[in-house]
Motif scaffolding. Structure first.
Motif, PDB file in Angstrom:
ATOM      1  N   LEU A  57      13.442   8.169   6.165  1.00 17.41           N
ATOM      2  CA  LEU A  57      12.852   7.268   5.165  1.00 17.41           C
ATOM      3  C   LEU A  57      13.291   7.671   3.763  1.00 17.41           C
ATOM      4  CD1 LEU A  57      10.728   5.199   4.145  1.00 17.41           C
ATOM      5  CD2 LEU A  57       9.007   6.992   4.402  1.00 17.41           C
ATOM      6  N   GLY A  58      14.102   6.848   3.134  1.00  9.38           N
ATOM      7  CA  GLY A  58      14.513   7.107   1.760  1.00  9.38           C
ATOM      8  C   GLY A  58      13.435   6.642   0.794  1.00  9.38           C
ATOM      9  N   ILE A  59      12.886   7.599   0.053  1.00  7.72           N
ATOM     10  CA  ILE A  59      11.874   7.258  -0.946  1.00  7.72           C
ATOM     11  C   ILE A  59      12.567   7.043  -2.283  1.00  7.72           C
ATOM     12  CG2 ILE A  59       9.993   8.258  -2.314  1.00  7.72           C
ATOM     13  CD1 ILE A  59       8.871   9.393   0.294  1.00  7.72           C
ATOM     14  N   PHE A  60      12.251   5.938  -2.932  1.00  2.00           N
ATOM     15  CA  PHE A  60      12.836   5.644  -4.242  1.00  2.00           C
ATOM     16  C   PHE A  60      11.709   5.211  -5.164  1.00  2.00           C
ATOM     17  CE2 PHE A  60      15.035   3.731  -7.664  1.00  2.00           C
ATOM     18  CZ  PHE A  60      16.368   4.145  -7.633  1.00  2.00           C
ATOM     19  N   ALA A  61      11.407   6.054  -6.157  1.00  2.00           N
ATOM     20  CA  ALA A  61      10.346   5.739  -7.117  1.00  2.00           C
ATOM     21  C   ALA A  61      10.907   5.870  -8.518  1.00  2.00           C
ATOM     22  CB  ALA A  61       9.171   6.688  -6.919  1.00  2.00           C
ATOM     23  N   ALA A  62      10.328   5.155  -9.458  1.00  2.00           N
ATOM     24  CA  ALA A  62      10.886   5.135 -10.815  1.00  2.00           C
ATOM     25  C   ALA A  62       9.804   4.859 -11.836  1.00  2.00           C
ATOM     26  CB  ALA A  62      11.966   4.054 -10.911  1.00  2.00           C
ATOM     27  N   GLN A  63      10.157   5.161 -13.075  1.00  2.00           N
ATOM     28  CA  GLN A  63       9.260   4.778 -14.162  1.00  2.00           C
ATOM     29  C   GLN A  63       9.305   3.256 -14.321  1.00  2.00           C
ATOM     30  OE1 GLN A  63       7.286   6.920 -14.891  1.00  2.00           O
ATOM     31  NE2 GLN A  63       8.294   8.898 -14.669  1.00  2.00           N
TER      32      GLN A  63
ATOM     33  N   GLU B 237       0.838  -1.208   0.000  1.00  2.00           N
ATOM     34  CA  GLU B 237       0.000   0.000   0.000  1.00  2.00           C
ATOM     35  C   GLU B 237       0.874   1.261   0.000  1.00  2.00           C
ATOM     36  OE1 GLU B 237      -3.782  -2.075   2.337  1.00  2.00           O
ATOM     37  OE2 GLU B 237      -2.536  -0.630   3.399  1.00  2.00           O
ATOM     38  N   TYR B 238       1.961   1.217   0.783  1.00  2.00           N
ATOM     39  CA  TYR B 238       2.905   2.339   0.804  1.00  2.00           C
ATOM     40  C   TYR B 238       3.486   2.559  -0.597  1.00  2.00           C
ATOM     41  CZ  TYR B 238       7.626   4.339   1.223  1.00  2.00           C
ATOM     42  OH  TYR B 238       8.764   5.075   1.019  1.00  2.00           O
ATOM     43  N   GLN B 239       3.947   1.480  -1.237  1.00  2.00           N
ATOM     44  CA  GLN B 239       4.527   1.596  -2.588  1.00  2.00           C
ATOM     45  C   GLN B 239       3.531   2.263  -3.542  1.00  2.00           C
ATOM     46  OE1 GLN B 239       7.269  -2.498  -2.380  1.00  2.00           O
ATOM     47  NE2 GLN B 239       5.511  -2.453  -3.737  1.00  2.00           N
ATOM     48  N   THR B 240       2.269   1.865  -3.403  1.00  2.00           N
ATOM     49  CA  THR B 240       1.227   2.415  -4.275  1.00  2.00           C
ATOM     50  C   THR B 240       1.052   3.915  -4.028  1.00  2.00           C
ATOM     51  OG1 THR B 240       0.091   0.292  -4.281  1.00  2.00           O
ATOM     52  CG2 THR B 240      -1.219   2.214  -4.928  1.00  2.00           C
ATOM     53  N   MET B 241       0.979   4.300  -2.751  1.00  2.00           N
ATOM     54  CA  MET B 241       0.791   5.721  -2.415  1.00  2.00           C
ATOM     55  C   MET B 241       1.974   6.548  -2.919  1.00  2.00           C
ATOM     56  SD  MET B 241      -0.754   5.680   1.450  1.00  2.00           S
ATOM     57  CE  MET B 241      -1.383   4.158   2.090  1.00  2.00           C
ATOM     58  N   ILE B 242       3.197   6.018  -2.741  1.00  2.00           N
ATOM     59  CA  ILE B 242       4.387   6.770  -3.138  1.00  2.00           C
ATOM     60  C   ILE B 242       4.458   6.899  -4.660  1.00  2.00           C
ATOM     61  CG2 ILE B 242       6.921   6.769  -3.153  1.00  2.00           C
ATOM     62  CD1 ILE B 242       5.643   7.533  -0.427  1.00  2.00           C
ATOM     63  N   ALA B 243       4.165   5.822  -5.359  1.00  2.00           N
ATOM     64  CA  ALA B 243       4.190   5.895  -6.820  1.00  2.00           C
ATOM     65  C   ALA B 243       3.213   6.972  -7.287  1.00  2.00           C
ATOM     66  CB  ALA B 243       3.843   4.538  -7.429  1.00  2.00           C
ATOM     67  N   HIS B 244       2.044   6.986  -6.680  1.00  2.00           N
ATOM     68  CA  HIS B 244       1.069   7.995  -7.077  1.00  2.00           C
ATOM     69  C   HIS B 244       1.538   9.410  -6.743  1.00  2.00           C
ATOM     70  CE1 HIS B 244      -2.528  10.099  -8.001  1.00  2.00           C
ATOM     71  NE2 HIS B 244      -2.442  10.672  -6.822  1.00  2.00           N
TER      72      HIS B 244
ATOM     73  N   THR C 149       4.478  10.589  -6.413  1.00  2.00           N
ATOM     74  CA  THR C 149       5.648  11.030  -7.168  1.00  2.00           C
ATOM     75  C   THR C 149       5.406  11.032  -8.670  1.00  2.00           C
ATOM     76  OG1 THR C 149       6.492   8.774  -7.124  1.00  2.00           O
ATOM     77  CG2 THR C 149       7.318  10.254  -5.421  1.00  2.00           C
ATOM     78  N   GLY C 150       4.233  10.572  -9.090  1.00  2.00           N
ATOM     79  CA  GLY C 150       3.911  10.557 -10.512  1.00  2.00           C
ATOM     80  C   GLY C 150       4.675   9.504 -11.298  1.00  2.00           C
ATOM     81  N   THR C 151       5.010   8.405 -10.617  1.00  2.00           N
ATOM     82  CA  THR C 151       5.733   7.310 -11.282  1.00  2.00           C
ATOM     83  C   THR C 151       4.872   6.059 -11.274  1.00  2.00           C
ATOM     84  OG1 THR C 151       6.710   6.667  -9.183  1.00  2.00           O
ATOM     85  CG2 THR C 151       7.984   8.208 -10.530  1.00  2.00           C
ATOM     86  N   GLN C 152       5.428   4.956 -11.800  1.00  2.00           N
ATOM     87  CA  GLN C 152       4.658   3.702 -11.782  1.00  2.00           C
ATOM     88  C   GLN C 152       5.074   2.760 -10.659  1.00  2.00           C
ATOM     89  OE1 GLN C 152       6.027   4.112 -15.449  1.00  2.00           O
ATOM     90  NE2 GLN C 152       4.439   5.660 -15.410  1.00  2.00           N
TER      91      GLN C 152
ATOM     92  N   GLY D 249       7.701  12.918 -11.580  1.00  2.00           N
ATOM     93  CA  GLY D 249       7.467  11.744 -12.425  1.00  2.00           C
ATOM     94  C   GLY D 249       6.542  12.045 -13.585  1.00  2.00           C
ATOM     95  N   GLU D 250       5.652  13.020 -13.416  1.00  2.00           N
ATOM     96  CA  GLU D 250       4.737  13.406 -14.510  1.00  2.00           C
ATOM     97  C   GLU D 250       5.401  14.398 -15.447  1.00  2.00           C
ATOM     98  OE1 GLU D 250       0.994  14.998 -13.183  1.00  2.00           O
ATOM     99  OE2 GLU D 250       0.539  13.170 -12.042  1.00  2.00           O
TER     100      GLU D 250
END
Lengths: 441, 480
Positions: free
Chosen positions: A276-282, A113-120, A122-125, A251-252
């Motif tokens: 907390l290190g946030i790491f999001a990517a395409q 759920e966290y991964q989903t919220m962060i992806a959203h 940050t505008g990534t997948q 990300g957008e």
């Protein structure tokens, strides 16, 4: 106090079962000359009451501030009560990494759920389960870019947090990559023409932050275009995560990786950690990103469940060929962030707007002081830079009143003499801010 | 269980935000519209539903406070509650990392003393508490080794790592630009000395050794090992993941290690939080002090201060000063136990491991039948041969008996490995009951292997399809 439940009788029985006469027999493999004859020199044991009294007195040697006017990578926000109640549940905090999925569905689902919220946000997948902090997330994105493209140069904006730049330099030095810094322009944003000149075929990644260290919002779109025109990757950081409540996410806007500090989401200041290190990517980087990833799947009965997935990226499977060496991450801080974001929901936008209001007010009030000037023209979220007649003196006055003042930029940017970086969050009332102005006056 | 997103209903929220008390600024004049986002899709749930969601999730999670957690190499000892109480004191949680040093003297003193205690316990010249976790500590340590040779004007490209090592060792070496070469173990589970001699050249920067190793065995030939490494000008790196085996008994500094990284979330009882935060202090010998990461604490007549002024430092490895709040917990633990308590903890941890080893020896293959240290490693080979039951089946069946399974399939040199680390905080009764369960499972494997293959039977979610998870990755929920 040592938390061992063994009675003398237990020990005797166990020794007998093992077939040893004394406990020392168990250490027979250690060459005699290395066996300590004397215990290490540390203070004697304490009862629980004595321990707590000691810790209390140590904590009181700190001076808890009345107000905190510095952000600069760590942000003072209100933490809703639900966060503490959830992360203090022993089922979560006394668990190890969820290697056994059947009895770890709680943390696995919470991370998914966290991964989903962060992806959203940050505008990534995709987003991983967490990194150590914002700076290590940024440094690992740089290393990953260089390895992915087989290029050896990293460009980083000087408007990025000085400590993030320092960490990136350390990681890049260890790998033999060159790091070049790009100056900022008069608005305090990345100098695009200079970037365009520096971009070459060996550049793997360009690292920016928006809002940047000065609080300024970077114009990501033209930066992304320039970076991609040279086949390089754009790593976009951010400062205070709550900015994502109103700002269009990088990300957008063309960033390949969005990295940053997630402390703002339900984690205390804690004198700098754990954060907390946030790491999001395409999405195309899914099989290359560092760190743990939780994926949804089904069990034998067809019920939805969660597992650690794509582990062939990771060190325990791939060893030296892994995409990173990270093992333990900041799972409990990610859980706190998930609870925080779920608790705020769409109110994250309201909170961000409130931060903007407070910031604009504090800036306006400080600018009325004699000799105070705005340094950069770029739009800001909740941090801004002002120059004043004597920054050291201002902070001394504030410190005397128990206030953590502005961040003195001169130590990292010698040309920004007497420039202070301030932060105003929802924790400051109008009354607080008026008091700050009165103290400085 | 439903996802938080599936419980969301437009218009609900848990936390309200107060009205602004300052004169309003128009958002569009403060920030250009092109920078503003148009939608924010976070869950909308009432507080009671939020609490029930996460509380129900917690009920699907196993922690040390629920039962025995003999996860080898992870040192899942009990996490004392006084540590948590101390670490949650507002004086420790409330300070901004850039608060003036004068305002943070308590924190600085705690960090300074913690460095000293660790130096004394491990026999090292100095410690840094910066790294956020064990692997981060490894990386920091290897970076210092790199810097050391850079300063000597030597170019060394390789690091030697035993085949029993944690995966983080080769990964840390690689993340630091080194080529890693694998060192074989001998038939008693230690370093193959002849192989080490053949690998150790003047191109090798260091040997990364875990001692006791991941078989739970102490490296008897440690003196010869260090002689060989030093003989070629190399350094000796110690992975302190297994430090619970020798507190107050022996010190890595005395054994000749130049660098050692610790895991406060293992040895020093801080909770692991479902995957972190940890803390990975690194200790060094005199020869490496100059390369420690910045900032470092200096003690002056005017109190404690942070300083960046160390010209040969490797630089920064993270922001601020490490996972401070985790360090507070470990400090509390060390002060509670004292040196005697630490030594007793090690003795009981080793006693517990040897007790389990002896009790289970008749039922499971024990590839290295020696006195073990803090953990013991069995093999499920016999069960595979006799009834086609694998170690993973044994592990899953243990869940039905109320235990967290041991570490399995590691170390890699033991086929069907079952790595059991009981820690010192478990009673004889707990160990007896666990061994009974293991023995029952060994019998079931012969008589009714299917029950093991179907296990766990007691959890709401059964064995999950990991192949599907990897083949069709779904790491982010999408509205359908």
């Amino acid at each position: 106090m040592d938390y061992t439940p063994h009675t003398d009788e237990d020990i005797a029985q166990m020794k007998k079962a093992i077939g040893i006469a004394s406990l020392e027999d168990m250490f027979a493999d250690i060459p005699e000359k290395f066996c300590l004859k004397r215990l290490p020199d540390i203070p004697a044991s304490l009862s629980e009451q004595e321990t707590m009294a000691l810790m209390q007195s140590l904590s009181l040697q700190n001076r808890l501030p009345q107000m905190t006017l510095t952000g600069a990578g760590a942000y003072h926000h209100f933490i809703p009560a639900v966060v503490g109640h959830i992360i203090n549940r022993a089922e979560f905090y006394t668990a190890y990494t969820p290697y056994q999925a059947e009895i770890s569905q709680g943390i696995l689902q919470a991370i998914y759920e966290y991964q989903t919220m962060i992806a959203h946000l940050t505008g990534t997948q995709i987003a991983n389960a967490s990194m150590y902090d914002g700076s290590s997330a940024m440094a690992e994105a740089a290393i990953l870019s260089a390895k992915t493209l087989s290029r050896d140069k990293i460009i980083i904006a000087r408007s990025v947090h000085p400590e993030y730049r320092a960490v990136t330099r350390t990681y890049c030095w260890a790998n033999g990559y060159e790091v070049v810094e790009i100056p900022f322009n008069q608005s305090g944003q990345l100098d695009l023409p200079v970037l365009q000149k520096e971009l070459a075929e060996n550049v793997a990644a360009v690292l920016v932050q928006s809002p940047n260290f000065f609080g300024g919002i970077e114009d990501i779109v033209p930066i992304a275009e320039a970076v991609h025109a040279h086949g390089a990757l754009l790593v976009a950081g951010f400062t205070d995560g709550t900015a994502l409540g109103i700002l269009k996410p990088a990300g957008e806007l063309g960033a390949d990786f969005v990295v940053g500090e997630g402390q703002s989401f339900g984690n205390s200041l804690n004198y700098g950690g754990p954060y907390l290190g946030i790491f999001a990517a395409q999405g195309k980087f899914l099989r290359r990103i560092p760190g743990r990833l939780v994926g949804a799947t089904v069990d034998k009965k067809g019920q939805r469940g969660f597992v650690l997935t794509l582990q062939t990226r990771e060190q325990h499977i791939r060893r030296e060929k892994a995409t990173s060496n990270i093992c333990s991450n900041e799972a409990l801080c990610a859980l706190a962030a998930g609870v925080y974001l779920a608790a705020l929901g769409k109110n994250l936008q309201k909170l961000a707007l409130l931060n903007v209001q407070k910031t604009q007010y504090l800036k306006k009030q400080l600018l009325q002081l004699s000799g105070w000037k705005e340094v950069f023209a770029a739009p800001v979220y909740n941090e801004f830079v002002l120059s004043c007649p004597d920054a050291g003196k201002v902070n001394d006055k504030l410190k005397k009143e128990g206030i953590v003042g502005g961040y003195e930029l001169q130590k990292d940017y010698p040309k920004l003499k007497n420039a202070l970086l301030f932060c105003a969050t929802e924790m400051l009332s109008k009354e607080d801010m008026d008091k700050v102005v009165a103290i400085i006056k | 269980m439903e996802l938080i997103f599936e419980k969301s209903k437009p218009g609900r929220s848990s936390v309200s935000i107060q009205q602004s008390d300052v004169p309003a600024t128009d958002i569009d004049t403060a920030i250009d519209k092109k920078y503003l986002r148009t939608e924010l899709d976070l869950p909308e749930v009432a507080e009671v539903d939020l609490i029930r969601h996460y509380t129900n999730l917690s009920r699907r999670n196993f922690g040390v406070d629920l039962g025995f957690y003999p996860l080898g190499s992870c040192t899942m000892k009990y996490n004392p509650k006084v540590n948590e109480s101390a670490a949650s004191l507002p004086g420790f949680t409330g300070l901004h990392p850039y608060a003036a040093d004068k305002m943070a003297q308590g924190n600085l003193q705690l960090i300074y003393e913690m460095q000293q205690y660790l130096s004394n316990i491990f026999g090292m010249a100095q410690f840094t508490l910066q790294p956020a976790a064990g692997a981060h500590g490894e990386l920091t340590g290897v970076m210092m080794i790199k810097k050391y040779f850079e300063k000597q004007g030597e170019k060394r490209h390789r690091i030697i790592i035993p085949d029993t090592a944690h995966g983080t060792n080769p990964a840390s070496g690689a993340l630091c630009g080194f080529e890693t070469i694998t060192l074989r173990s001998n038939n008693e589970g230690g370093v193959d000395i002849e192989h080490l001699k053949s690998l150790m050249t003047e191109d090798v920067a260091a040997l990364m050794l875990t001692n006791p190793n991941t078989l739970g065995l102490f490296e008897r030939n440690i003196e010869e090992v260090s002689r060989i490494v030093y003989g070629k000008g190399g350094l000796l790196y110690g992975d302190g993941a297994n430090a619970n085996a020798f507190l107050g008994i022996a010190r890595p500094g005395d054994l000749g290690f130049d660098v050692i990284q610790l895991n406060l979330h293992k040895t020093f009882s801080t909770p692991h939080g479902g995957g972190g935060p940890g803390s990975g202090p690194v200790g060094v010998s005199k020869s490496l002090i100059d390369y420690l990461p910045v900032p470092q604490i200096v003690k002056t007549a005017d109190g404690y201060q942070w300083s960046d002024n160390f010209p040969d430092t490797i630089g920064r490895v993270r922001t601020f000063y490490g996972n401070f709040n985790v360090i507070v917990k470990a400090y509390t633990y060390i002060r509670s136990l004292g040196a005697e308590g630490l030594r007793h903890a090690t003795e009981m941890a080793v006693l517990n491991a040897n007790y389990i080893k002896e009790k289970l020896k008749p039922y499971f293959d024990l590839p290295y039948d020696r006195v073990c240290m803090h953990e013991c490693v069995f093999s499920g080979k016999r069960q595979v041969a006799e009834s086609g039951v694998h170690t993973t089946d044994i592990a899953k069946r243990l869940i039905d008996f109320g235990y967290h399974p041991p570490t399995i399939y590691f170390p890699l040199i033991v086929p069907e490995a079952i790595m059991i680390e009981p820690t010192e905080t478990e009673s004889k009764e707990t160990l007896d009951a666990f061994c009974e369960a293991m023995i029952t499972i060994a019998c079931e494997a012969k008589e009714n292997p299917q029950i093991l293959k179907d296990a766990p039977l007691s959890t709401e979610i059964n064995r999950l399809d990991e192949v599907l998870a990897a083949r069709k990755p779904d790491v982010c929920w999408k509205k359908t």
